[in-house]
Each structure stands twice: as structure tokens, then as C-alpha cells.
Design a protein around this motif. Structure first.
Motif, mmCIF file in Angstrom:
data_model
loop_
_atom_site.group_PDB
_atom_site.id
_atom_site.type_symbol
_atom_site.label_atom_id
_atom_site.label_comp_id
_atom_site.label_asym_id
_atom_site.label_seq_id
_atom_site.Cartn_x
_atom_site.Cartn_y
_atom_site.Cartn_z
ATOM 1 N N THR A 90 0.825 -1.215 0.000
ATOM 2 C CA THR A 90 0.000 0.000 0.000
ATOM 3 C C THR A 90 0.860 1.267 0.000
ATOM 4 O O THR A 90 0.405 2.316 -0.454
ATOM 5 C CB THR A 90 -0.972 0.025 1.190
ATOM 6 O OG1 THR A 90 -0.239 -0.060 2.411
ATOM 7 C CG2 THR A 90 -1.957 -1.140 1.109
ATOM 8 N N ASP A 91 2.107 1.183 0.483
ATOM 9 C CA ASP A 91 3.023 2.319 0.372
ATOM 10 C C ASP A 91 3.354 2.599 -1.093
ATOM 11 O O ASP A 91 3.420 3.757 -1.516
ATOM 12 C CB ASP A 91 4.319 2.052 1.142
ATOM 13 C CG ASP A 91 4.405 2.867 2.429
ATOM 14 O OD1 ASP A 91 3.418 3.556 2.772
ATOM 15 O OD2 ASP A 91 5.456 2.806 3.093
ATOM 16 N N ASP A 92 3.580 1.526 -1.859
ATOM 17 C CA ASP A 92 3.850 1.700 -3.292
ATOM 18 C C ASP A 92 2.643 2.310 -3.998
ATOM 19 O O ASP A 92 2.789 3.161 -4.886
ATOM 20 C CB ASP A 92 4.197 0.357 -3.942
ATOM 21 C CG ASP A 92 5.571 -0.159 -3.517
ATOM 22 O OD1 ASP A 92 6.358 0.628 -2.953
ATOM 23 O OD2 ASP A 92 5.847 -1.352 -3.752
ATOM 24 N N VAL A 93 1.447 1.859 -3.601
ATOM 25 C CA VAL A 93 0.224 2.421 -4.175
ATOM 26 C C VAL A 93 0.147 3.916 -3.867
ATOM 27 O O VAL A 93 -0.120 4.745 -4.750
ATOM 28 C CB VAL A 93 -1.024 1.690 -3.640
ATOM 29 C CG1 VAL A 93 -2.306 2.396 -4.088
ATOM 30 C CG2 VAL A 93 -1.040 0.234 -4.101
ATOM 31 N N ALA A 94 0.401 4.285 -2.611
ATOM 32 C CA ALA A 94 0.342 5.696 -2.216
ATOM 33 C C ALA A 94 1.377 6.522 -2.967
ATOM 34 O O ALA A 94 1.093 7.655 -3.383
ATOM 35 C CB ALA A 94 0.564 5.819 -0.709
ATOM 36 N N HIS A 95 2.577 5.961 -3.167
ATOM 37 C CA HIS A 95 3.607 6.698 -3.902
ATOM 38 C C HIS A 95 3.183 6.933 -5.350
ATOM 39 O O HIS A 95 3.419 8.015 -5.900
ATOM 40 C CB HIS A 95 4.938 5.924 -3.861
ATOM 41 C CG HIS A 95 5.755 6.205 -2.648
ATOM 42 N ND1 HIS A 95 5.475 5.649 -1.413
ATOM 43 C CD2 HIS A 95 6.840 6.989 -2.451
ATOM 44 C CE1 HIS A 95 6.351 6.076 -0.528
ATOM 45 N NE2 HIS A 95 7.195 6.894 -1.122
ATOM 46 N N GLY A 134 -0.118 11.568 -10.717
ATOM 47 C CA GLY A 134 -0.870 10.611 -9.918
ATOM 48 C C GLY A 134 -2.291 11.073 -9.644
ATOM 49 O O GLY A 134 -2.599 12.272 -9.660
ATOM 50 N N ALA A 135 -3.147 10.101 -9.355
ATOM 51 C CA ALA A 135 -4.574 10.399 -9.206
ATOM 52 C C ALA A 135 -4.888 11.286 -8.004
ATOM 53 O O ALA A 135 -5.968 11.882 -7.951
ATOM 54 C CB ALA A 135 -5.367 9.086 -9.100
ATOM 55 N N ALA A 136 -3.966 11.381 -7.040
ATOM 56 C CA ALA A 136 -4.234 12.199 -5.851
ATOM 57 C C ALA A 136 -3.741 13.634 -5.985
ATOM 58 O O ALA A 136 -4.083 14.489 -5.150
ATOM 59 C CB ALA A 136 -3.584 11.556 -4.625
ATOM 60 N N ILE A 137 -2.954 13.918 -7.008
ATOM 61 C CA ILE A 137 -2.293 15.225 -7.096
ATOM 62 C C ILE A 137 -3.301 16.376 -7.183
ATOM 63 O O ILE A 137 -3.165 17.392 -6.485
ATOM 64 C CB ILE A 137 -1.317 15.264 -8.283
ATOM 65 C CG1 ILE A 137 -0.137 14.323 -8.028
ATOM 66 C CG2 ILE A 137 -0.808 16.684 -8.529
ATOM 67 C CD1 ILE A 137 0.692 14.660 -6.812
ATOM 68 N N LEU A 141 -8.648 6.443 -2.458
ATOM 69 C CA LEU A 141 -7.929 6.101 -3.686
ATOM 70 C C LEU A 141 -7.049 4.877 -3.480
ATOM 71 O O LEU A 141 -6.989 3.980 -4.340
ATOM 72 C CB LEU A 141 -7.074 7.292 -4.139
ATOM 73 C CG LEU A 141 -7.827 8.560 -4.548
ATOM 74 C CD1 LEU A 141 -6.838 9.713 -4.750
ATOM 75 C CD2 LEU A 141 -8.642 8.318 -5.818
ATOM 76 N N ILE A 142 -6.365 4.819 -2.336
ATOM 77 C CA ILE A 142 -5.535 3.652 -2.026
ATOM 78 C C ILE A 142 -6.400 2.401 -1.937
ATOM 79 O O ILE A 142 -6.045 1.340 -2.460
ATOM 80 C CB ILE A 142 -4.764 3.871 -0.711
ATOM 81 C CG1 ILE A 142 -3.729 4.986 -0.866
ATOM 82 C CG2 ILE A 142 -4.081 2.588 -0.259
ATOM 83 C CD1 ILE A 142 -3.083 5.423 0.444
#
Length: 201
Positions: free
Chosen positions: A31-36, A43-46, A90-91
Motif C-alpha cells: 500500500t506504500d507503493d500504491v500511495a507513492h 498521480g490520481a491524488a495530485i 484512492l488507495i
């Protein structure tokens, strides 16, 4: 698919454990890789982070400015909650998409904040904690990251306590300061063999 939740404090060695499990045939979702990936350039969170925190939260390369965000998250718990409100849905969606597509002997979710979140106990068959004494955690992270000891201890303070992690564990991998890489790998191999047997039923 048989599911393992793998966790441990910063510097505990869970990334090494996950890497070996993947080499031996487990499907691993970190999940850290997903968050990165969500906070990388494009990225979708930006867009959500920029809209909520302002342009100063985004580095020149278009990624989330981790140092800027880290300082604010540590200074104010509400900032952590605001960031998590953007990232966690998102994660969760990306993690489940990867799990649906996963193939392997069994599935490993690597979740640094597994115990803290309180959401994983019913989603996995077993929780495995990679355990390490706090002084060794600090020493390892200083060597690999360049973060100051004070910053590392603040990160550790925001994580579950060692006792809380161990209380949640079905399996524990001891990776204290006196454990060699060969010893650690042998311990992980033994658990891998047991999980393969459990996965076969």
C-alpha cells in the motif's frame, strides 16, 4: 485466495520480507507503493492535494512535496486526517483492483499502518508482524534515508506501539539488531512454507 496482512514499524525490515515472498511466488500488494504512485507526477491524488493544500504542496516535478507535507502532518494531527481523507479512498480502490487481478500462491498485503487503521482484521486470514527493537529501527532508517533521528522518532510516535502490533499478530518475525540476513530469510521461508500449506487447505 489465502490472505496475509504484513506489517511492522519503520525500519523493521518488512520490505525485505515482502520481496522474498514475491520471489517465492506470493502475490504482493504494497500500500506504500500504491500511495507513492498516487502522489507521483500525474498521480490520481495530485489534483485533490493541490486543491486542498494549495500549490505549495506540489514539488517542481509535479509530485506531492513529501518534506513539506511531512512537516505539516507532524505539526497538526488534523492535517494528517485531511491528507488521509484524500488518499485512503484512492488507495483502497487501487488496492482492491490489484487484489482482484492478483495471481500467486497466496496474497500478501503490505500495510505499514495495518494495526492503526483497524480495518484489516476481517480482510485477511493472518496478520504477520516483522518485529524490531526501537533503537535498531532508528539506526536502520538513519542509514538508508538520511532523515534525522528526531524525524524518525516522530514517525515512530505516529505509528502503533510495538506492544500493540505484537498483540495484533498471528505470526511474528523477529528481525532485531542481532539477526543476520540469512537468519531472517530462514524465518521467512518457514512461514512461507506454512502459508502455502494453509492456502492449499
Amino acid at each position: 485466495m489465502f490472505k496475509i496482512g504484513l506489517t511492522g514499524g519503520i525500519g523493521s525490515g518488512k520490505s525485505s520480507v515482502a520481496r522474498w515472498l514475491a520471489e517465492w511466488g506470493a502475490a504482493v500488494i504494497d500500500t506504500d507503493d500504491v500511495a507513492h504512485s498516487l502522489t507521483a507526477p500525474g498521480g490520481a491524488a495530485i489534483d485533490g492535494i493541490r486543491a486542498h493544500f494549495g500549490a505549495q504542496a506540489i514539488a517542481a516535478d509535479g509530485a506531492m512535496d513529501r518534506a513539506w507535507m511531512r512537516e505539516r502532518v507532524f505539526a497538526a494531527p488534523e492535517v494528517r486526517r485531511e491528507l488521509e481523507a484524500i488518499l485512503h479512498p484512492l488507495i483502497g480502490r487501487e488496492t482492491e483492483a490489484q487484489a482482484t487481478a492478483a495471481t500467486g500462491l497466496y496474497l500478501v498485503y503490505v500495510v505499514p499502518l495495518l494495526v492503526e487503521s483497524g480495518r484489516w482484521r476481517n480482510r485477511v486470514d493472518r496478520i504477520c508482524v516483522v518485529d524490531c527493537d526501537p533503537p535498531t529501527q532508528v539506526a536502520r532508517v538513519v542509514l538508508r534515508s538520511g532523515l534525522t533521528e528526531d524525524t524518525i522518532r516522530r514517525i515512530m510516535a505516529a505509528q502503533a506501539s510495538r506492544d500493540d502490533r505484537l498483540a495484533a499478530a498471528d505470526d511474528v518475525i523477529d528481525n532485531g539488531g542481532d539477526v543476520t540476513t540469512a537468519q531472517l530469510k530462514t524465518r521467512v521461508q518457514a512461514l512461507h512454507d506454512r502459508w502455502c500449506a494453509d492456502a492449499r487447505g
